[in-house]
Design a protein around this motif. Sequence first.
Motif, PDB file in Angstrom:
ATOM      1  N   SER A 178      10.697   6.810  -1.427  1.00 48.93           N
ATOM      2  CA  SER A 178      11.236   5.521  -0.967  1.00 48.93           C
ATOM      3  C   SER A 178      10.824   4.411  -1.932  1.00 48.93           C
ATOM      4  CB  SER A 178      10.696   5.206   0.430  1.00 48.93           C
ATOM      5  OG  SER A 178       9.292   4.946   0.362  1.00 48.93           O
ATOM      6  N   GLY A 179      11.424   3.226  -1.738  1.00 50.84           N
ATOM      7  CA  GLY A 179      11.059   2.093  -2.586  1.00 50.84           C
ATOM      8  C   GLY A 179       9.590   1.746  -2.462  1.00 50.84           C
ATOM      9  N   GLY A 180       9.079   1.783  -1.249  1.00 47.83           N
ATOM     10  CA  GLY A 180       7.667   1.478  -1.045  1.00 47.83           C
ATOM     11  C   GLY A 180       6.755   2.480  -1.721  1.00 47.83           C
ATOM     12  N   GLN A 181       7.141   3.759  -1.673  1.00 46.02           N
ATOM     13  CA  GLN A 181       6.347   4.797  -2.330  1.00 46.02           C
ATOM     14  C   GLN A 181       6.399   4.641  -3.848  1.00 46.02           C
ATOM     15  OE1 GLN A 181       8.279   8.130  -0.481  1.00 46.02           O
ATOM     16  NE2 GLN A 181       6.653   8.391   1.036  1.00 46.02           N
ATOM     17  N   GLN A 182       7.565   4.276  -4.376  1.00 42.48           N
ATOM     18  CA  GLN A 182       7.674   4.052  -5.816  1.00 42.48           C
ATOM     19  C   GLN A 182       6.788   2.893  -6.258  1.00 42.48           C
ATOM     20  OE1 GLN A 182      11.668   4.323  -7.697  1.00 42.48           O
ATOM     21  NE2 GLN A 182      12.405   4.837  -5.661  1.00 42.48           N
ATOM     22  N   GLN A 183       6.730   1.845  -5.427  1.00 41.63           N
ATOM     23  CA  GLN A 183       5.877   0.718  -5.795  1.00 41.63           C
ATOM     24  C   GLN A 183       4.406   1.111  -5.727  1.00 41.63           C
ATOM     25  OE1 GLN A 183       5.785  -1.556  -7.768  1.00 41.63           O
ATOM     26  NE2 GLN A 183       6.763  -3.339  -6.804  1.00 41.63           N
ATOM     27  N   ARG A 184       4.040   2.001  -4.821  1.00 41.22           N
ATOM     28  CA  ARG A 184       2.667   2.506  -4.763  1.00 41.22           C
ATOM     29  C   ARG A 184       2.326   3.281  -6.040  1.00 41.22           C
ATOM     30  NH1 ARG A 184       0.176   3.110   0.650  1.00 41.22           N
ATOM     31  NH2 ARG A 184       1.507   2.033   2.147  1.00 41.22           N
ATOM     32  N   VAL A 185       3.292   4.042  -6.533  1.00 38.51           N
ATOM     33  CA  VAL A 185       3.083   4.749  -7.801  1.00 38.51           C
ATOM     34  C   VAL A 185       2.844   3.739  -8.923  1.00 38.51           C
ATOM     35  CG1 VAL A 185       4.121   6.267  -9.549  1.00 38.51           C
ATOM     36  CG2 VAL A 185       4.468   6.755  -7.116  1.00 38.51           C
ATOM     37  N   ALA A 186       3.651   2.669  -8.926  1.00 34.22           N
ATOM     38  CA  ALA A 186       3.505   1.633  -9.956  1.00 34.22           C
ATOM     39  C   ALA A 186       2.139   0.956  -9.861  1.00 34.22           C
ATOM     40  CB  ALA A 186       4.624   0.599  -9.813  1.00 34.22           C
ATOM     41  N   ILE A 187       1.651   0.751  -8.634  1.00 34.88           N
ATOM     42  CA  ILE A 187       0.327   0.158  -8.456  1.00 34.88           C
ATOM     43  C   ILE A 187      -0.750   1.107  -8.965  1.00 34.88           C
ATOM     44  CG2 ILE A 187      -1.362  -0.605  -6.733  1.00 34.88           C
ATOM     45  CD1 ILE A 187       1.081  -1.558  -5.047  1.00 34.88           C
ATOM     46  N   GLU A 215      -6.357  10.906  -8.530  1.00 32.47           N
ATOM     47  CA  GLU A 215      -7.251  10.077  -7.724  1.00 32.47           C
ATOM     48  C   GLU A 215      -6.633   8.710  -7.446  1.00 32.47           C
ATOM     49  OE1 GLU A 215     -10.144  10.593  -6.094  1.00 32.47           O
ATOM     50  OE2 GLU A 215      -9.730  12.696  -6.570  1.00 32.47           O
ATOM     51  N   ALA A 216      -5.976   8.157  -8.449  1.00 32.45           N
ATOM     52  CA  ALA A 216      -5.339   6.851  -8.277  1.00 32.45           C
ATOM     53  C   ALA A 216      -4.231   6.923  -7.236  1.00 32.45           C
ATOM     54  CB  ALA A 216      -4.782   6.350  -9.602  1.00 32.45           C
ATOM     55  N   LEU A 217      -3.450   7.999  -7.262  1.00 37.90           N
ATOM     56  CA  LEU A 217      -2.377   8.155  -6.275  1.00 37.90           C
ATOM     57  C   LEU A 217      -2.936   8.368  -4.870  1.00 37.90           C
ATOM     58  CD1 LEU A 217       0.059  10.235  -8.467  1.00 37.90           C
ATOM     59  CD2 LEU A 217       0.589   8.035  -7.402  1.00 37.90           C
ATOM     60  N   LYS A 218      -4.022   9.103  -4.786  1.00 40.12           N
ATOM     61  CA  LYS A 218      -4.667   9.278  -3.477  1.00 40.12           C
ATOM     62  C   LYS A 218      -5.153   7.938  -2.930  1.00 40.12           C
ATOM     63  CE  LYS A 218      -6.219  14.010  -4.399  1.00 40.12           C
ATOM     64  NZ  LYS A 218      -7.386  14.872  -4.750  1.00 40.12           N
ATOM     65  N   ILE A 238      -5.339  -5.088 -18.809  1.00 45.99           N
ATOM     66  CA  ILE A 238      -4.333  -5.716 -17.959  1.00 45.99           C
ATOM     67  C   ILE A 238      -3.411  -4.672 -17.344  1.00 45.99           C
ATOM     68  CG2 ILE A 238      -2.478  -7.413 -17.843  1.00 45.99           C
ATOM     69  CD1 ILE A 238      -3.721  -8.763 -20.323  1.00 45.99           C
ATOM     70  N   GLY A 239      -3.290  -4.702 -16.026  1.00 43.41           N
ATOM     71  CA  GLY A 239      -2.349  -3.844 -15.313  1.00 43.41           C
ATOM     72  C   GLY A 239      -1.158  -4.672 -14.849  1.00 43.41           C
ATOM     73  N   PHE A 240       0.043  -4.076 -14.909  1.00 42.18           N
ATOM     74  CA  PHE A 240       1.268  -4.781 -14.532  1.00 42.18           C
ATOM     75  C   PHE A 240       1.972  -4.061 -13.385  1.00 42.18           C
ATOM     76  CE2 PHE A 240       0.599  -5.663 -19.029  1.00 42.18           C
ATOM     77  CZ  PHE A 240       0.838  -7.025 -19.134  1.00 42.18           C
ATOM     78  N   VAL A 241       2.488  -4.854 -12.439  1.00 46.34           N
ATOM     79  CA  VAL A 241       3.346  -4.328 -11.378  1.00 46.34           C
ATOM     80  C   VAL A 241       4.589  -5.214 -11.331  1.00 46.34           C
ATOM     81  CG1 VAL A 241       3.593  -3.807  -8.923  1.00 46.34           C
ATOM     82  CG2 VAL A 241       1.375  -3.500 -10.036  1.00 46.34           C
ATOM     83  N   PHE A 242       5.776  -4.573 -11.411  1.00 40.74           N
ATOM     84  CA  PHE A 242       7.022  -5.325 -11.469  1.00 40.74           C
ATOM     85  C   PHE A 242       7.883  -5.076 -10.236  1.00 40.74           C
ATOM     86  CE2 PHE A 242       5.771  -4.489 -15.892  1.00 40.74           C
ATOM     87  CZ  PHE A 242       5.773  -5.781 -16.421  1.00 40.74           C
ATOM     88  N   GLN A 243       8.822  -5.964 -10.013  1.00 40.08           N
ATOM     89  CA  GLN A 243       9.731  -5.850  -8.872  1.00 40.08           C
ATOM     90  C   GLN A 243      10.531  -4.547  -8.916  1.00 40.08           C
ATOM     91  OE1 GLN A 243      12.313  -9.244  -8.402  1.00 40.08           O
ATOM     92  NE2 GLN A 243      13.608  -8.277  -6.881  1.00 40.08           N
ATOM     93  N   SER A 244      10.954  -4.143 -10.110  1.00 36.27           N
ATOM     94  CA  SER A 244      11.834  -2.984 -10.260  1.00 36.27           C
ATOM     95  C   SER A 244      11.082  -1.674 -10.484  1.00 36.27           C
ATOM     96  CB  SER A 244      12.811  -3.228 -11.412  1.00 36.27           C
ATOM     97  OG  SER A 244      12.103  -3.510 -12.605  1.00 36.27           O
ATOM     98  N   ARG A 270       7.076  -4.556   2.696  1.00 39.15           N
ATOM     99  CA  ARG A 270       6.415  -5.660   1.989  1.00 39.15           C
ATOM    100  C   ARG A 270       4.959  -5.792   2.446  1.00 39.15           C
ATOM    101  NH1 ARG A 270       7.569 -11.467   4.297  1.00 39.15           N
ATOM    102  NH2 ARG A 270       6.269 -10.473   5.871  1.00 39.15           N
ATOM    103  N   ASP A 271       4.779  -5.762   3.777  1.00 34.78           N
ATOM    104  CA  ASP A 271       3.432  -5.924   4.318  1.00 34.78           C
ATOM    105  C   ASP A 271       2.525  -4.761   3.915  1.00 34.78           C
ATOM    106  OD1 ASP A 271       4.278  -8.272   5.455  1.00 34.78           O
ATOM    107  OD2 ASP A 271       4.614  -7.412   7.449  1.00 34.78           O
ATOM    108  N   GLU A 272       3.084  -3.550   3.875  1.00 35.33           N
ATOM    109  CA  GLU A 272       2.297  -2.379   3.463  1.00 35.33           C
ATOM    110  C   GLU A 272       1.838  -2.508   2.012  1.00 35.33           C
ATOM    111  OE1 GLU A 272       3.910   1.485   4.134  1.00 35.33           O
ATOM    112  OE2 GLU A 272       4.522   1.029   6.191  1.00 35.33           O
ATOM    113  N   ILE A 273       2.759  -2.910   1.148  1.00 35.22           N
ATOM    114  CA  ILE A 273       2.423  -3.030  -0.276  1.00 35.22           C
ATOM    115  C   ILE A 273       1.407  -4.139  -0.488  1.00 35.22           C
ATOM    116  CG2 ILE A 273       3.347  -3.683  -2.537  1.00 35.22           C
ATOM    117  CD1 ILE A 273       3.898  -0.766  -1.662  1.00 35.22           C
TER     118      ILE A 273
END
Length: 227
Positions: A143-152, A124-127, A85-91, A177-180
């Motif tokens: 940025s916030g969007g980049q941080q969420q990409r790291v979380a993904i 590889e995952a970050l790429k 299970i992988g988790f992605v959170f708002q924060s 939002r649309d990018e993520i």
Amino acid sequence: MYELRGVSKRYTRGKDTINALDGIDLTIGDGDRLVIQGPTGGGKSTLLQMLGGLDKPTAGSIELDGTDLARLSEAKLTKVRSENIGFVFQSFNLIPTLTAQENVETALVPLGVKVKDRRERAAEALKSVGLGERLGHLPAEMSGGQQQRVAIARALVKQPKVLLADEPTGNLDESMRDEIMEVLETMWKEYGLTFIMVTHDSSLAKKAPRVATIRKGKITVKENAGA
């Protein structure tokens, strides 16, 4: 595949008993994409946490591939979460003192992956989420969007079976939002994930094949034609 039968979750506040979930039945097939909606405090995140083995129901069963998560010990639940299970959170929940690559590597530590392999898989995952140039950056440098990409990337680096996302675009502006969401949808298709997302954003819900709405502890599920 998830099979939920008679799932209830009750909380006690003083003399009051709150039924966050009340006898829910739900089936989520392998590779499904499901959005969960409902009013604030209505049990959406509670349900997501139970699907992820982070919380247990007061009554009922939550089976993932035939294993009832509600009956597992904490040690076995931890193993299921680590492997499946992988988790992605708002924060985002990134560790501020670790680089993007190191944050992603943390998901592989419980699996006993060797250091060299951890580094390679994290890179590889970050790429794969468009952050190949940001491996050495700290969260505060993104940025916030980049941080969420790291979380993904952190959620997906262990190649889970299930991806659970709790308001993953809640802290982002509309363009981000649309990018993520594009990243999440691409990962869902490429990896064949079971993707379950809680969101208050109705425009995102309209694009999902299935939408579950929780109100007063009860759940209704509808299919989105053409989604």
